[in-house]
Design an enzyme around this catalytic site. Structure first.
Site, PDB file in Angstrom:
ATOM      1  CG  ASP A  56     -10.996  31.950  42.186  1.00 30.92           C
ATOM      2  OD1 ASP A  56     -10.466  31.269  43.081  1.00 30.92           O
ATOM      3  OD2 ASP A  56     -12.227  32.109  42.087  1.00 30.92           O
ATOM      4  CG  ASP A 111     -15.592  32.139  47.331  1.00 28.32           C
ATOM      5  OD1 ASP A 111     -15.976  33.306  47.133  1.00 28.32           O
ATOM      6  OD2 ASP A 111     -14.977  31.470  46.488  1.00 28.32           O
TER       7      ASP A 111
END
Length: 266
Positions: free
Chosen positions: A33, A169
């Site tokens: 993603d 992240d």
């Protein structure tokens, strides 16, 4: 410059009128993603007749992963694509700023990026220039720009540039705190609220409170939280509240949002 290129990136760029005239994309890691959108983006750029090279940066494995991605859905890339792998603590120098990579905690050698502008010249002191007998006119401009020396004190001390840090992240980490120290803007992921802090640990993500703790420890001026879970798509007020209990100048990013980053001395 673009950080990450997810599957919806091109659609968002079109929706918010962001120019496709970008020259660099920086990836933090290679979960699907976060990079699959580069395939469609490169195809679009090719159809537009782009001649300029596109520079792709990422952690170890970038050449293999992005190289393979170039072969998917793109018959032939009609412009040069250069892929560079960056190690933590490695820095790229640009015109007026540098971009440094730092280690994050999301597995697979993930990295974040710290953009640091170079120092700016000090302010030109008009009153001191007059007192020194420097005639107003072209000389003032040359001294202010450093094209010629002036009397001591006419130009003040160098002023710091701005610092913007993007984590991608990650779990909260010492390396992120070090990279973000004194930053004007920290863009830190905050996928979950405190009620799901165990899930955050299991999946290599952060809670809003943890992002705020990083911001506080690093002494940043502003925290912008991103990568929030879909459960907060209707309202992220809970995340904002949890973060602001630790670090008041915290907000959640929204699609299309523009954030002004003023100089600290203004």
């Amino acid at each position: 410059m673009l950080f990450e290129c997810g599957e919806g990136t091109q659609r968002q760029m079109m929706r918010y009128g962001v120019s496709f005239a970008l020259s660099e994309i920086f990836f933090t890691h290679f979960h699907a993603d976060h990079f699959l959108g580069v395939i469609g983006l490169i195809r679009t750029l090719g159809l537009q007749g782009r001649p300029e090279p596109l520079l792709l940066y990422g952690p170890k494995g970038a050449k293999k992963v992005l190289g393979e991605a170039m072969k998917l859905g793109v018959e032939r890339v009609p412009f040069p694509v250069e892929i560079t792998e960056l190690k933590p603590e490695e820095t790229i120098k640009k015109d007026g700023y540098e971009l440094g990579a730092f280690a994050t905690e999301h597995g697979g050698g993930s990295i974040g990026y710290a953009l640091r502008e170079f120092e700016r010249r000090g302010r030109f002191d008009v009153e001191k220039a007059k007192a020194a007998g420097i005639p107003e006119g072209p000389l003032w401009g040359k001294i202010a720009k450093g094209e010629m020396p002036g009397p001591e004190g006419v130009v003040g001390p160098p002023r710091p540039g701005r610092i913007v840090v993007f984590t991608g992240d990650t779990r909260p980490s010492a390396s992120t705190i070090d990279a973000a120290r004194g930053a004007d803007l920290l863009i830190h992921e905050a996928t979950f609220g405190e009620e799901e802090k165990e899930r955050a640990k299991e999946t290599g993500h952060s809670t809003a409170k943890e992002a705020a703790q990083v911001a506080l420890a690093a002494g940043v001026r502003k925290l912008m939280m991103c990568h929030v879970s879909a459960r907060y798509s209707m309202s992220a007020d809970e995340l904002v509240r949890e973060a602001r209990e630790v670090f008041p100048n915290a907000s959640v990013a929204k699609d299309g949002m523009e954030v002004d980053v003023p100089f600290a001395d203004l």
